[in-house]
Structures are given as structure tokens and as C-alpha cells.
Enzyme design. Sequence first.
Site, PDB file in Angstrom:
ATOM      1  N   CYS A  44     102.400  75.657-102.046  1.00 43.99           N
ATOM      2  CA  CYS A  44     103.120  74.383-102.016  1.00 43.99           C
ATOM      3  C   CYS A  44     102.585  73.448-100.919  1.00 43.99           C
ATOM      4  O   CYS A  44     102.525  73.835 -99.755  1.00 43.99           O
ATOM      5  CB  CYS A  44     104.589  74.677-101.756  1.00 43.99           C
ATOM      6  SG  CYS A  44     105.599  73.202-101.732  1.00 43.99           S
ATOM      7  N   PHE A  85     106.746  79.936-101.567  1.00 45.35           N
ATOM      8  CA  PHE A  85     105.944  78.723-101.703  1.00 45.35           C
ATOM      9  C   PHE A  85     104.589  79.001-102.355  1.00 45.35           C
ATOM     10  O   PHE A  85     103.672  78.183-102.275  1.00 45.35           O
ATOM     11  CB  PHE A  85     105.752  78.058-100.336  1.00 45.35           C
ATOM     12  CG  PHE A  85     107.024  77.459 -99.779  1.00 45.35           C
ATOM     13  CD1 PHE A  85     107.508  76.242-100.264  1.00 45.35           C
ATOM     14  CD2 PHE A  85     107.750  78.114 -98.796  1.00 45.35           C
ATOM     15  CE1 PHE A  85     108.682  75.697 -99.766  1.00 45.35           C
ATOM     16  CE2 PHE A  85     108.932  77.570 -98.290  1.00 45.35           C
ATOM     17  CZ  PHE A  85     109.397  76.354 -98.778  1.00 45.35           C
ATOM     18  N   THR A 127     113.037  71.750-106.669  1.00 46.67           N
ATOM     19  CA  THR A 127     113.124  72.978-105.894  1.00 46.67           C
ATOM     20  C   THR A 127     114.011  72.834-104.659  1.00 46.67           C
ATOM     21  O   THR A 127     114.773  73.729-104.345  1.00 46.67           O
ATOM     22  CB  THR A 127     111.718  73.373-105.435  1.00 46.67           C
ATOM     23  OG1 THR A 127     111.059  72.178-105.006  1.00 46.67           O
ATOM     24  CG2 THR A 127     110.929  73.983-106.562  1.00 46.67           C
TER      25      THR A 127
HETATM   26 MN1  MNH Z   1     106.282  72.925-104.035  1.00 44.57          MN
HETATM   27  C1  MNH Z   1     103.392  74.066-105.440  1.00 44.57           C
HETATM   28  C2  MNH Z   1     107.641  76.063-104.284  1.00 44.57           C
HETATM   29  C3  MNH Z   1     109.098  71.819-102.445  1.00 44.57           C
HETATM   30  C4  MNH Z   1     105.082  69.722-104.086  1.00 44.57           C
HETATM   31  N1  MNH Z   1     105.638  74.719-104.744  1.00 44.57           N
HETATM   32  C5  MNH Z   1     104.402  74.992-105.278  1.00 44.57           C
HETATM   33  C6  MNH Z   1     104.327  76.377-105.618  1.00 44.57           C
HETATM   34  C7  MNH Z   1     105.526  76.927-105.306  1.00 44.57           C
HETATM   35  C8  MNH Z   1     106.345  75.894-104.747  1.00 44.57           C
HETATM   36  C9  MNH Z   1     105.941  78.379-105.510  1.00 44.57           C
HETATM   37  C10 MNH Z   1     103.135  77.100-106.282  1.00 44.57           C
HETATM   38  C11 MNH Z   1     103.339  77.140-107.777  1.00 44.57           C
HETATM   39  C12 MNH Z   1     102.287  77.916-108.531  1.00 44.57           C
HETATM   40  O1  MNH Z   1     101.537  78.694-107.956  1.00 44.57           O
HETATM   41  O2  MNH Z   1     102.240  77.728-109.747  1.00 44.57           O
HETATM   42  N2  MNH Z   1     108.067  73.764-103.502  1.00 44.57           N
HETATM   43  C13 MNH Z   1     108.398  75.086-103.674  1.00 44.57           C
HETATM   44  C14 MNH Z   1     109.709  75.308-103.096  1.00 44.57           C
HETATM   45  C15 MNH Z   1     110.117  74.094-102.575  1.00 44.57           C
HETATM   46  C16 MNH Z   1     109.067  73.134-102.826  1.00 44.57           C
HETATM   47  C17 MNH Z   1     110.433  76.631-103.108  1.00 44.57           C
HETATM   48  C18 MNH Z   1     111.376  73.716-101.870  1.00 44.57           C
HETATM   49  C19 MNH Z   1     112.191  74.540-101.306  1.00 44.57           C
HETATM   50  N3  MNH Z   1     106.982  71.084-103.399  1.00 44.57           N
HETATM   51  C20 MNH Z   1     108.125  70.870-102.702  1.00 44.57           C
HETATM   52  C21 MNH Z   1     108.186  69.488-102.282  1.00 44.57           C
HETATM   53  C22 MNH Z   1     107.035  68.887-102.754  1.00 44.57           C
HETATM   54  C23 MNH Z   1     106.290  69.895-103.453  1.00 44.57           C
HETATM   55  C24 MNH Z   1     109.307  68.865-101.476  1.00 44.57           C
HETATM   56  C25 MNH Z   1     106.570  67.468-102.582  1.00 44.57           C
HETATM   57  C26 MNH Z   1     107.080  66.598-101.756  1.00 44.57           C
HETATM   58  N4  MNH Z   1     104.571  72.040-104.668  1.00 44.57           N
HETATM   59  C27 MNH Z   1     104.277  70.696-104.620  1.00 44.57           C
HETATM   60  C28 MNH Z   1     102.961  70.471-105.181  1.00 44.57           C
HETATM   61  C29 MNH Z   1     102.462  71.736-105.562  1.00 44.57           C
HETATM   62  C30 MNH Z   1     103.499  72.703-105.221  1.00 44.57           C
HETATM   63  C31 MNH Z   1     102.282  69.134-105.324  1.00 44.57           C
HETATM   64  C32 MNH Z   1     101.099  72.035-106.178  1.00 44.57           C
HETATM   65  C33 MNH Z   1     100.108  72.265-105.050  1.00 44.57           C
HETATM   66  C34 MNH Z   1      98.713  72.567-105.558  1.00 44.57           C
HETATM   67  O3  MNH Z   1      98.564  73.348-106.509  1.00 44.57           O
HETATM   68  O4  MNH Z   1      97.777  72.043-104.968  1.00 44.57           O
END
Ligand code: MNH
Length: 464
Positions: free
Chosen positions: A394, A387, A277
Site C-alpha cells: 500500500c 498493507f 479500507t
Molecule cells: Mn492501500 C495497495 C491495504 C489505505 C492506496 N493497500 C494496497 C494493498 C493492500 C492495501 C493490502 C495491496 C493490494 C494487493 O497486493 O493487491 N490500504 C490498505 C489498507 C488501508 C489502505 C488496509 C487502510 C487501512 N490505500 C489506502 C489509502 C490509499 C491507498 C488511504 C490512498 C490514499 N493502496 C493504495 C494504492 C495501492 C494500495 C494506490 C496500490 C499500490 C501499488 O500497487 O503500487
Amino acid sequence: MTTQSKNDLRPIRSPRGVPFLGHTPQIPSTNPVEYFGKLSKQFPEGLYGMEIAGIEQVFVWDPDLVAEVCDETRFYKQIDKTPLAHVRDYAGAALFTAHQHEEEWGMAHRVLLPAFSQRAMKGYYGQMLEIAQNLVGKWERREGQPVNITDDYTRLTLDTIALTGFGYRFDSFAKEDLHPFLNALLEALIESLRRSQELPMMTKMRKADDKKYRANIQLMRDLVESVIKERHEGKGTGEDDLLGLMLEATDPETGKGLEDDNVRDQVLTFLIAGHETTSGLLSFATYSLMRNPQVLAQAYAEVDRLLPGDTVPDYDTIMQMDVIPRILEETLRLWAPIPMIGKSPIEDTVIGGCYELKKGARVNLLEGPLHTHPKAWDRPPHAYKPFGNGVRACIGRQFALTEARLALALVLQKFKFADPNDYKMDVKEALTRKPGGFELKVRARREHERTVFGAVDLQTDDTR
Ligand code: MNH
């Protein structure tokens, strides 16, 4: 909610489908979410329903309806019948793909949350900077030649999460080709998406694809095993990074530690979720800057003011920035890297006062249409969801924004971009989306191109 009489209910409209096959045949095999977004234009009421692979799905983007879907007393994150059910083939019950009711979710969430506080970001900063400087080094060596922007941001974000989270070095900038892990991941994600859009019978018939899928999963797991093994053999335990926490910490609520298999699935999840992402965000941001020269000029001015000459950005400077974070936020609005998320009602419910949703129904929140809806301007809390939502939002938000601010600041401090081939946006969707084949030329900025700030200018706001 007050009692609903049947008379108040209105059907959720659908695009025209094919008898018995529902809407499955019309879903394109590439960029389905882009297609769902285009369909949204036909439904001013802000939602529609479709039957895909035998599953009724509802797509919503009206900010008022989305606000209801984001009410965690009524809706939860859906895994079953979504692509994530297939991503579980390799991400198991790790944070991203765990069911809300699985103990693994709460345990990992509690154990890992402290590692994602803004304070924790300060601890990762030195390593983030080191990798960002590797990117700069590569572009300096490539002066005047076309560089694949998205691929290099992918190298950046993958190397950053691996080093900060697990003390593991991909050294992606030293290699001509992207790491085989990335190709295995891309193919596996596409296969997961495809499986969620076809009848299981079709999946069973694609034997060669299944073999490839298993091989890709094995390749990713082998890499994760070597990351964990290196920790056990080398530095030992006791590191306070993500891996150290997962190997050592006990969950305060259950008094248990994470199982070995779960740690493996978490490491893989972070290698995936922690890079895909953010590289998309940086790529779309760079693309957007090329199309908005006035904003690009403001970004250069900010960088030149805060990072004159060859100043190496420190954590506090990155946190003081204003234009660059706003560019990132706007990019997330217009090009959310995760374009759709899945929710389900806990019980039978009604949204918008008239649309009935059955318990467990699959509801897809469409980010693009939500973020560009006219109502988005006066419904702030639930009209911006790049997010995700609630407890399943996230965990890596601060991580992503810190890393992206730093990377963008550093490349703008150093480089000018040129687009000799007049790149046309070609979105590639896997589970996330990125610009495909996005090449630009980069060259070092010259002294006279930097914004000059006099002592007086520094004291006033209108330095532009
Ligand atoms: Mn990220 C969940 C977007 C960067 C780790 N992330 C989500 C969700 C979104 C999202 C939307 C929820 C998805 C869902 O509901 O099914 N994340 C992003 C975006 C970026 C991003 C747009 C960057 C820009 N994410 C990151 C980074 C990490 C990360 C960097 C780790 C270092 N994200 C996660 C994790 C989850 C998540 C782990 C799941 C969290 C959970 O459900 O408890």
C-alpha cells in the site's frame, strides 16, 4: 533452492469438488473470502488448492509459506485471473491494478511516492482535521439517535481523500444519502468479484447485470471527469496535491508525463483505494472497542491526557499517541480490510520444500488465517500483511494511519457510544470488507466522565 527430486513433492490437498465443475458450485455468492478462511481450518499444513471457474488456485496462510510467497525475487502481484482483472474495467492501468510489467506502474509509483511520505502527511493534516470535525459536528447534531457508524466513516474517508488529493469537496456530511458514486462503486466491485468466480459464458448471459455495470462505471468516470475539469477551470494547475503532481510531474526515469486517460484512472483508483479500507478500519476499530471496555478506557485516558478539554489535536500530538495506534494495528490484524491478496510465481517453483507451483499459478494469501496463525507470534516480518507486500504494498499506509488516528482521537475526545441493539458482526465483503448495518448511539461525553490527571500523574507512567 536446491534441486528437487520428484519424490520430495507432495500434492496440495483440496476440499472435495464436483466433477467437471471443480469447486465453483460451492463458492458462496456473498462473502467468499470468509468461506475460504473457514476452509483453512481443515488444512493444518497451511495451504489448500481449489479449482474455481476453471482456474487452479492455491490458498496459503502458514507464515513460513507466506514468507516464501512474499519473496519478490520469486513472486509478483497477480492481476490476471483475479478480481483485479475486472476492476481494470474502470481502474485501468492505474497503480492498484497495473501489471508489474506495465510502464504505467513504475511511472505513477515514482511520480506519486513523494506525496505519501510522512512529511507529506503534515501538509494534508489541516484538511484531514477539517473533515474529521465535520464528522464530529454531525454526531453532535444526532445526539441520542442511532447513527450508521460505517456510513459516517465512509463519508469521512471519501471526503478526506477527495479534498486532500484533488481539492474536490463531496460535502458528504451535509447530505442525508450517501453520494451516488459510492453505490455505483459498491455495485461495480461486487460485479467484478462475481465475474472472477464464474465462467465467462455465465457473465455473457447476464445481460442486464452487464448493462448496470457499464452504467455504474460511466457514473464513476463522469464524476472523475468533473474533478479534473474543475482543476483545469478553477484553481488551475500548480497545486502540489496528487492531482497537481499527476498533471505536472515528469517521471525521472522515462522523462514522460502521465497520459490523460491514465490520470483519470489514477484519480478513480485513489477515490476508491483511498477511502474503502480506512473506513473499514475505523468501523472495525469502533466495533472492537465496544467489545473491549478495558481497552476503550485506556484509549479515553490517552485522549484525555493529550487532548484535555476542547484542545484541537495538532499533527505532533497525533504522532505522539501510543494506545490509539496500537488499537488500529490490532484491528488490522484481526479485521484486515483487504482480506486476501493475489501473488504468482515468476517461474515454476516449490514452496515449503514440497509443494509445487507452476509459473503464473494463482496464489491467494489469506490475511485472517495468517494473522491468527500460532506461528505468527514468532515469525514477525511476514506474519502481518494488512498493507500487502513489497513494491506493490500500500502506498497510502501513512495516509490511512494518520487519518485514522486523528478521527479516532477526535471522536473519543468528544463522544460516548452505546449499543442498545447489541450489534452482531455482519461482515459485508466487496473487494474490501466492512461491518454491515453497524449502528450505535452517540452522545457527548460529560465533564465528570473525562479522566482527570493531576500534576503528579503526568510525570509517571502509571496514570491508569
Ligand atoms: Mn492501500 C495497495 C491495504 C489505505 C492506496 N493497500 C494496497 C494493498 C493492500 C492495501 C493490502 C495491496 C493490494 C494487493 O497486493 O493487491 N490500504 C490498505 C489498507 C488501508 C489502505 C488496509 C487502510 C487501512 N490505500 C489506502 C489509502 C490509499 C491507498 C488511504 C490512498 C490514499 N493502496 C493504495 C494504492 C495501492 C494500495 C494506490 C496500490 C499500490 C501499488 O500497487 O503500487
